[in-house]
Motif scaffolding. Structure first.
Motif, mmCIF file in Angstrom:
data_model
loop_
_atom_site.group_PDB
_atom_site.id
_atom_site.type_symbol
_atom_site.label_atom_id
_atom_site.label_comp_id
_atom_site.label_asym_id
_atom_site.label_seq_id
_atom_site.Cartn_x
_atom_site.Cartn_y
_atom_site.Cartn_z
ATOM 1 N N LYS A 1 -6.641 2.893 75.181
ATOM 2 C CA LYS A 1 -6.570 2.023 74.007
ATOM 3 C C LYS A 1 -5.423 2.451 73.118
ATOM 4 O O LYS A 1 -5.316 3.620 72.734
ATOM 5 C CB LYS A 1 -7.886 2.063 73.222
ATOM 6 C CG LYS A 1 -7.858 1.120 72.016
ATOM 7 C CD LYS A 1 -9.204 0.973 71.366
ATOM 8 C CE LYS A 1 -9.123 0.206 70.052
ATOM 9 N NZ LYS A 1 -8.635 -1.180 70.194
ATOM 10 N N PHE B 1 -3.402 1.733 69.454
ATOM 11 C CA PHE B 1 -3.801 1.261 68.125
ATOM 12 C C PHE B 1 -2.614 0.710 67.332
ATOM 13 O O PHE B 1 -1.465 1.067 67.557
ATOM 14 C CB PHE B 1 -4.420 2.409 67.340
ATOM 15 C CG PHE B 1 -5.759 2.850 67.866
ATOM 16 C CD1 PHE B 1 -6.943 2.380 67.303
ATOM 17 C CD2 PHE B 1 -5.850 3.721 68.940
ATOM 18 C CE1 PHE B 1 -8.174 2.772 67.782
ATOM 19 C CE2 PHE B 1 -7.080 4.129 69.428
ATOM 20 C CZ PHE B 1 -8.239 3.654 68.843
ATOM 21 N N ALA B 2 -2.978 -0.117 66.365
ATOM 22 C CA ALA B 2 -2.033 -0.615 65.337
ATOM 23 C C ALA B 2 -0.812 -1.280 65.984
ATOM 24 O O ALA B 2 -0.987 -2.173 66.813
ATOM 25 C CB ALA B 2 -1.657 0.528 64.381
ATOM 26 N N THR B 3 0.401 -0.806 65.652
ATOM 27 C CA THR B 3 1.615 -1.439 66.192
ATOM 28 C C THR B 3 1.694 -1.328 67.712
ATOM 29 O O THR B 3 2.427 -2.071 68.351
ATOM 30 C CB THR B 3 2.869 -0.768 65.591
ATOM 31 O OG1 THR B 3 2.627 0.639 65.513
ATOM 32 C CG2 THR B 3 3.156 -1.298 64.202
ATOM 33 N N GLU C 1 6.577 7.076 69.205
ATOM 34 C CA GLU C 1 5.758 6.374 68.202
ATOM 35 C C GLU C 1 4.294 6.793 68.233
ATOM 36 O O GLU C 1 3.510 6.376 67.393
ATOM 37 C CB GLU C 1 5.868 4.850 68.413
ATOM 38 C CG GLU C 1 7.246 4.320 68.058
ATOM 39 C CD GLU C 1 7.354 2.805 68.215
ATOM 40 O OE1 GLU C 1 6.348 2.104 68.001
ATOM 41 O OE2 GLU C 1 8.458 2.344 68.557
ATOM 42 N N LYS D 1 1.676 9.507 67.587
ATOM 43 C CA LYS D 1 1.574 10.782 66.870
ATOM 44 C C LYS D 1 0.228 11.458 67.089
ATOM 45 O O LYS D 1 0.075 12.648 66.836
ATOM 46 C CB LYS D 1 1.787 10.550 65.366
ATOM 47 C CG LYS D 1 3.184 10.060 65.025
ATOM 48 C CD LYS D 1 4.263 11.063 65.391
ATOM 49 C CE LYS D 1 5.641 10.540 65.010
ATOM 50 N NZ LYS D 1 6.701 11.417 65.503
ATOM 51 N N LEU D 2 -0.756 10.689 67.491
ATOM 52 C CA LEU D 2 -2.075 11.260 67.773
ATOM 53 C C LEU D 2 -2.526 10.751 69.136
ATOM 54 O O LEU D 2 -2.601 9.542 69.360
ATOM 55 C CB LEU D 2 -3.076 10.836 66.680
ATOM 56 C CG LEU D 2 -4.556 11.077 66.964
ATOM 57 C CD1 LEU D 2 -4.862 12.569 67.072
ATOM 58 C CD2 LEU D 2 -5.428 10.446 65.867
ATOM 59 N N PHE E 1 -5.709 11.145 71.706
ATOM 60 C CA PHE E 1 -7.031 11.736 71.894
ATOM 61 C C PHE E 1 -7.635 11.310 73.219
ATOM 62 O O PHE E 1 -7.515 10.169 73.646
ATOM 63 C CB PHE E 1 -7.968 11.492 70.707
ATOM 64 C CG PHE E 1 -8.152 10.071 70.265
ATOM 65 C CD1 PHE E 1 -7.290 9.474 69.357
ATOM 66 C CD2 PHE E 1 -9.235 9.317 70.739
ATOM 67 C CE1 PHE E 1 -7.474 8.162 68.941
ATOM 68 C CE2 PHE E 1 -9.433 8.010 70.314
ATOM 69 C CZ PHE E 1 -8.549 7.432 69.411
ATOM 70 N N SER F 1 -8.343 15.671 70.229
ATOM 71 C CA SER F 1 -6.904 15.562 70.068
ATOM 72 C C SER F 1 -6.214 16.480 71.078
ATOM 73 O O SER F 1 -6.559 17.665 71.187
ATOM 74 C CB SER F 1 -6.555 15.964 68.633
ATOM 75 O OG SER F 1 -5.183 16.200 68.522
ATOM 76 N N PHE G 1 -2.301 6.677 69.134
ATOM 77 C CA PHE G 1 -2.331 6.262 67.729
ATOM 78 C C PHE G 1 -0.993 6.560 67.057
ATOM 79 O O PHE G 1 -0.512 7.695 67.091
ATOM 80 C CB PHE G 1 -3.468 7.053 67.044
ATOM 81 C CG PHE G 1 -4.043 6.408 65.822
ATOM 82 C CD1 PHE G 1 -5.010 5.420 65.938
ATOM 83 C CD2 PHE G 1 -3.634 6.807 64.554
ATOM 84 C CE1 PHE G 1 -5.559 4.823 64.810
ATOM 85 C CE2 PHE G 1 -4.182 6.219 63.423
ATOM 86 C CZ PHE G 1 -5.149 5.221 63.555
ATOM 87 N N PRO G 2 -0.383 5.580 66.412
ATOM 88 C CA PRO G 2 0.870 5.827 65.684
ATOM 89 C C PRO G 2 0.573 6.397 64.285
ATOM 90 O O PRO G 2 -0.598 6.473 63.898
ATOM 91 C CB PRO G 2 1.480 4.428 65.582
ATOM 92 C CG PRO G 2 0.295 3.523 65.487
ATOM 93 C CD PRO G 2 -0.810 4.164 66.301
ATOM 94 N N PRO G 3 1.602 6.781 63.530
ATOM 95 C CA PRO G 3 1.348 7.331 62.185
ATOM 96 C C PRO G 3 0.956 6.228 61.208
ATOM 97 O O PRO G 3 1.802 5.450 60.778
ATOM 98 C CB PRO G 3 2.691 7.959 61.800
ATOM 99 C CG PRO G 3 3.708 7.209 62.592
ATOM 100 C CD PRO G 3 3.041 6.807 63.884
ATOM 101 N N VAL G 4 -0.317 6.178 60.877
ATOM 102 C CA VAL G 4 -0.863 5.144 59.988
ATOM 103 C C VAL G 4 -1.136 5.785 58.639
ATOM 104 O O VAL G 4 -1.940 6.707 58.543
ATOM 105 C CB VAL G 4 -2.169 4.557 60.588
ATOM 106 C CG1 VAL G 4 -2.947 3.775 59.547
ATOM 107 C CG2 VAL G 4 -1.844 3.668 61.790
ATOM 108 N N GLY G 5 -0.455 5.320 57.592
ATOM 109 C CA GLY G 5 -0.616 5.988 56.299
ATOM 110 C C GLY G 5 -0.710 5.055 55.113
ATOM 111 O O GLY G 5 -0.488 5.450 53.972
ATOM 112 N N GLY G 6 -1.052 3.787 55.351
ATOM 113 C CA GLY G 6 -1.175 2.854 54.232
ATOM 114 C C GLY G 6 -2.396 3.146 53.396
ATOM 115 O O GLY G 6 -3.339 3.779 53.844
#
Lengths: 242, 74
Positions: B6, B8-10, B42, B44-45, B47, B52, B68-73
């Protein structure tokens, strides 16, 4: 009497002892945007006794899509001052201390030491590592979250533990460090949240998870270990040990 | 080997459409990402089964992989 009635509907889930614990607690909330506004609302209704809320930003039209404290009447207002007004309106039993300027890492350290839990409600990644380090140095747990599109994560970082921000690294600095800022995008390399945007249900869910874990920490319950990643597009949740 | 992958995000558009995903090879997460055309820079995590791991982590049958990319919003 007002105290007992105000919290009566917390029922047996928050006992009198729990409620007293919350009333005696001090929480540092850094960022009063999409995450922070929703976190504040819940901390107020829960009766966390002292909340220091910091944000140097002011509300703009692009905050209206998700930030609880952004309304037609608070546009142009400082976020910390709008938060203070909301605090007084929702729960005058809570002592709310607004900080209306952007904090720097040395401020984080001094403030973390004066609180029981530090909540990272920052927008963007670039200051989050410094906040985590400050909480750790002050031996305080940090409750952090980040969102983008339908995706988000929440983490509880205890002193000297690894946090998600160490993996994510530092994103480029944005113009409004303490609030979420898809609106202040840098055209060269937009961040993930600048590309996907920030949606109100995702912000509020992440904020709710942050508050839930904060309540557990403050009332001596077992709280999240590591991080919880979620994707609301397929409604999936993944606990991750870092 | 069969994996659940899976993104995530972008990166979500790069999630393999079949679930489980049948990888006709063996190797590390880095090799899986290269095979699937997922830009490792792209991610960064990573798992695997809720832990991790590094990109060099060797995958085994049945692993559940999250990228998982760097999500920081906020």
């Amino acid at each position: 009497m007002e105290y007992a009635e105000r919290y009566a509907r917390n029922g047996s889930t928050l006992s009198e002892t729990d409620q007293a614990c919350l009333a005696a607690s001090r929480v540092l909330l850094v960022g009063l945007g999409g995450l922070g506004g929703a976190v504040l609302e819940q901390l107020l209704r829960l009766g966390v006794g002292h909340i220091t809320g910091a944000d140097g930003d002011t509300f703009t039209h692009s905050n209206l899509n998700r930030q609880l404290l952004a309304t037609e009447s608070t546009l142009g207002q400082g976020k910390a001052l709008a938060a203070a007004a909301r605090a007084a309106e929702v729960n005058p039993l809570v002592h709310f201390q607004p900080i209306s300027h952007f904090l720097s890492p040395p401020d984080f350290k001094a403030l973390a030491a004066q609180h029981d839990v530090v909540i990272d409600a920052l927008g963007g990644l670039h200051l989050r590592r410094a906040l985590q380090q400050a909480a750790s140095a002050a031996h305080k747990p940090l409750v952090s979250a980040g969102i983008a599109g339908f995706t988000g994560w929440v983490a509880v970082v205890r002193p000297h533990e690894r946090g998600p921000v160490e993996l994510f690294g530092n994103a480029p600095e944005s113009s409004s460090p303490e609030s979420s800022s898809p609106e202040s995008s840098s055209p060269e390399s937009p961040t993930v949240e600048e590309r996907l945007g920030n949606l109100v249900p995702v912000a509020m869910l992440a904020a709710s998870l942050q508050v839930c874990e904060t309540v557990k920490l403050l009332t001596g319950r077992p709280a999240l270990s590591g991080m919880m990643v979620f994707d609301l597009e397929d409604l999936s949740f993944y606990p991750v040990q870092l | 080997m069969k994996l659940t992958v899976k993104c995530f995000a972008t990166l979500s558009v790069l999630t393999p459409p079949t679930r489980p995903y049948e990888w006709q090879a063996e190797g590390s997460v880095n090799e899986l990402m290269a095979h699937l055309g997922i830009p490792a820079a792209e991610v960064k995590l990573i798992f695997v089964n809720g832990l991790s791991v590094e990109g060099t982590h060797i995958l085994t049958e049945g692993d559940r992989v999250g990228l998982f990319p760097p999500v920081g919003g906020g």
